[in-house]
Each structure stands twice: as C-alpha cells, then as structure tokens.
Design a protein around this motif. Structure first.
Motif, PDB file in Angstrom:
ATOM      1  N   LYS A   6      11.118  55.282  31.647  1.00 46.10           N
ATOM      2  CA  LYS A   6      11.803  56.444  32.212  1.00 46.10           C
ATOM      3  C   LYS A   6      12.185  57.370  31.066  1.00 46.10           C
ATOM      4  O   LYS A   6      12.592  56.914  29.998  1.00 46.10           O
ATOM      5  N   PHE A   7      12.038  58.683  31.296  1.00 52.60           N
ATOM      6  CA  PHE A   7      12.448  59.681  30.314  1.00 52.60           C
ATOM      7  C   PHE A   7      13.857  60.167  30.621  1.00 52.60           C
ATOM      8  O   PHE A   7      14.247  60.278  31.787  1.00 52.60           O
ATOM      9  N   TYR A   8      14.593  60.490  29.566  1.00 51.88           N
ATOM     10  CA  TYR A   8      15.947  61.042  29.655  1.00 51.88           C
ATOM     11  C   TYR A   8      16.067  62.158  28.623  1.00 51.88           C
ATOM     12  O   TYR A   8      15.328  62.187  27.638  1.00 51.88           O
ATOM     13  N   LYS A   9      17.050  63.018  28.818  1.00 43.60           N
ATOM     14  CA  LYS A   9      17.434  63.937  27.756  1.00 43.60           C
ATOM     15  C   LYS A   9      18.371  63.184  26.822  1.00 43.60           C
ATOM     16  O   LYS A   9      19.138  62.328  27.268  1.00 43.60           O
ATOM     17  N   VAL A  10      18.321  63.506  25.536  1.00 39.90           N
ATOM     18  CA  VAL A  10      19.328  62.980  24.623  1.00 39.90           C
ATOM     19  C   VAL A  10      20.634  63.695  24.943  1.00 39.90           C
ATOM     20  O   VAL A  10      20.641  64.713  25.648  1.00 39.90           O
ATOM     21  N   SER A  11      21.727  63.203  24.429  1.00 38.33           N
ATOM     22  CA  SER A  11      23.011  63.861  24.675  1.00 38.33           C
ATOM     23  C   SER A  11      23.000  65.259  24.062  1.00 38.33           C
ATOM     24  O   SER A  11      22.233  65.550  23.135  1.00 38.33           O
ATOM     25  N   ARG A  12      23.837  66.083  24.589  1.00 28.47           N
ATOM     26  CA  ARG A  12      23.999  67.442  24.075  1.00 28.47           C
ATOM     27  C   ARG A  12      24.279  67.407  22.573  1.00 28.47           C
ATOM     28  O   ARG A  12      23.675  68.135  21.789  1.00 28.47           O
ATOM     29  N   SER A 108       9.650  50.503  21.919  1.00 29.21           N
ATOM     30  CA  SER A 108      10.646  50.316  22.979  1.00 29.21           C
ATOM     31  C   SER A 108      12.065  50.243  22.427  1.00 29.21           C
ATOM     32  O   SER A 108      12.999  50.694  23.087  1.00 29.21           O
ATOM     33  N   ASP A 109      12.256  49.732  21.217  1.00 34.51           N
ATOM     34  CA  ASP A 109      13.611  49.614  20.677  1.00 34.51           C
ATOM     35  C   ASP A 109      14.132  50.907  20.050  1.00 34.51           C
ATOM     36  O   ASP A 109      15.297  51.002  19.685  1.00 34.51           O
ATOM     37  N   TYR A 110      13.294  51.928  19.937  1.00 33.37           N
ATOM     38  CA  TYR A 110      13.732  53.214  19.388  1.00 33.37           C
ATOM     39  C   TYR A 110      14.788  53.863  20.286  1.00 33.37           C
ATOM     40  O   TYR A 110      15.654  54.586  19.808  1.00 33.37           O
ATOM     41  N   PHE A 111      14.753  53.573  21.567  1.00 32.27           N
ATOM     42  CA  PHE A 111      15.698  54.133  22.541  1.00 32.27           C
ATOM     43  C   PHE A 111      17.146  53.869  22.134  1.00 32.27           C
ATOM     44  O   PHE A 111      18.042  54.654  22.425  1.00 32.27           O
ATOM     45  N   HIS A 112      17.399  52.755  21.424  1.00 29.15           N
ATOM     46  CA  HIS A 112      18.764  52.350  21.075  1.00 29.15           C
ATOM     47  C   HIS A 112      19.143  52.705  19.639  1.00 29.15           C
ATOM     48  O   HIS A 112      20.166  52.237  19.138  1.00 29.15           O
ATOM     49  N   SER A 113      18.360  53.535  18.962  1.00 29.36           N
ATOM     50  CA  SER A 113      18.651  53.936  17.586  1.00 29.36           C
ATOM     51  C   SER A 113      19.884  54.835  17.518  1.00 29.36           C
ATOM     52  O   SER A 113      20.316  55.391  18.524  1.00 29.36           O
ATOM     53  N   ASP A 114      20.396  55.006  16.311  1.00 26.88           N
ATOM     54  CA  ASP A 114      21.559  55.869  16.093  1.00 26.88           C
ATOM     55  C   ASP A 114      21.366  57.275  16.641  1.00 26.88           C
ATOM     56  O   ASP A 114      22.310  57.915  17.070  1.00 26.88           O
ATOM     57  N   ASN A 115      20.130  57.770  16.607  1.00 26.43           N
ATOM     58  CA  ASN A 115      19.860  59.132  17.094  1.00 26.43           C
ATOM     59  C   ASN A 115      19.478  59.147  18.576  1.00 26.43           C
ATOM     60  O   ASN A 115      18.890  60.113  19.048  1.00 26.43           O
ATOM     61  N   GLU A 116      19.797  58.066  19.278  1.00 27.17           N
ATOM     62  CA  GLU A 116      19.526  57.914  20.719  1.00 27.17           C
ATOM     63  C   GLU A 116      18.034  57.868  21.042  1.00 27.17           C
ATOM     64  O   GLU A 116      17.645  58.040  22.184  1.00 27.17           O
ATOM     65  N   GLY A 117      17.194  57.668  20.037  1.00 26.60           N
ATOM     66  CA  GLY A 117      15.760  57.652  20.290  1.00 26.60           C
ATOM     67  C   GLY A 117      15.183  59.039  20.497  1.00 26.60           C
ATOM     68  O   GLY A 117      14.151  59.198  21.139  1.00 26.60           O
ATOM     69  N   HIS A 118      15.852  60.051  19.928  1.00 26.94           N
ATOM     70  CA  HIS A 118      15.410  61.439  20.058  1.00 26.94           C
ATOM     71  C   HIS A 118      14.001  61.576  19.487  1.00 26.94           C
ATOM     72  O   HIS A 118      13.750  61.289  18.327  1.00 26.94           O
TER      73      HIS A 118
END
Length: 172
Positions: A6-12, A108-118
């Motif tokens: 699933k795709f998401y936007k990173v936080s503002r 798959s684990d990039y999603f949980h990186s410090d930069n939110e997986g941007h």
C-alpha cells in the motif's frame, strides 16, 4: 493477483524536511500546496504492472541535467517483496530519461526508517539529440513494480535498517 502493498504520503513534516534538503528554503504556503497535491502512485490500466509516480512540481531538464525529486510517497509491503523503480518507458525512449542509480530498489523494511521511507528519485535527461524534458506537476515520470524475491538457505541477516541510501552496508 496478490495484494501485498500500500502507498501512503509521508508526513507533512517529513516532506518539508526532504524538500528543503533538496531545494533549500521555501515558503510554508507553497510547501503546503505542493504537499496537498501529492498523488499516490496508481496503475493506468488493469493490465499494467507498473504504478506511476507523479512529480510534485513542474520539472524542466535540459540535456545532461539532473534533479532529485522528493516524491512525498512511502510504500508498505509484505516481507519478501521489493519495489523496483524505473523511468516511465515513454520518457526513457523519447529523452533517455533515466534514474541515476539505474533501478531504484525499495526494500520492505525501508518503510520504518527514520525518514518514514520517503522515496526520492534522482533523474537525468541523457538526451543525445538535444531534447529538453518538460514535466508538469502531477505528470507521471517513473513507475514502480512490486516483485517477490527469495533468499539463500543459509542466509542469516538480522540487522535492522535505519536510513536510506547505503544504510545497509554501513556496518559491513
């Protein structure tokens, strides 16, 4: 068809940080507008393998020029899958538009990186015919394809990711 991601936007805040790191200071109102108009990747047709990623702003690249684009997108996917990123084929064919790392690999684990997986994309107009690439905000410029992968029987990787480019080899 397996539904594994699933795709998401990173936080503002993460988008603003990525934007300023790439382009420098920017007015808050303009960043809000850009962030608000970010489109999640989609497939163009039922038979498409690739999910089109859209540029958040107008981009003009003369031959030989490059730009790093903060997409504002992150991808959550099941373990055992990877997202490959490629230039959209029409842009590659017409302009030799290419990703600077040839193929982007989003684990798959990039999603949980410090930069939110941007997900960032650095693209270059490698036209040998003097053609300028002009992309309007919201226009597709690269495509992502989810692929399943395997590992060796004796694999023992146990490290946790915390970062993007080069982060998995820092402790090697």
């Amino acid at each position: 068809m397996k539904r594994i991601a699933k795709f998401y936007k990173v936080s503002r805040e993460q988008f603003f940080e990525g934007w300023r790191d790439t382009f420098g200071p920017e007015e808050e109102d303009r960043l809000e507008k850009i962030y608000g108009e970010i489109r999640l990747p989609v497939r163009a047709t039922a038979g498409s393998a690739g999910y089109d990623f859209f540029t958040p702003v107008d981009v003009t690249l003369k031959p030989g020029e490059s730009i790093k684009i903060p997409t504002g997108i992150r991808a959550s996917m099941e373990e055992g899958w990877v997202l490959h990123l490629y230039p959209r084929s029409g842009l590659g064919f017409k302009y030799r538009l290419q990703l600077n790392n040839t193929v982007g690999i989003i684990d798959s684990d990039y999603f949980h990186s410090d930069n939110e997986g941007h997900i960032f994309a650095k693209i270059t107009n490698d036209s040998r015919e003097g053609k300028t690439v002009e992309l309007k905000a919201g226009e597709g410029f690269m495509q992502g394809i989810f692929l399943e992968y395997g590992i060796t029987e004796d694999d023992c990787a146990s490290e946790k990711r915390n970062g993007g480019f080069g982060s998995t080899t820092r402790n090697a």
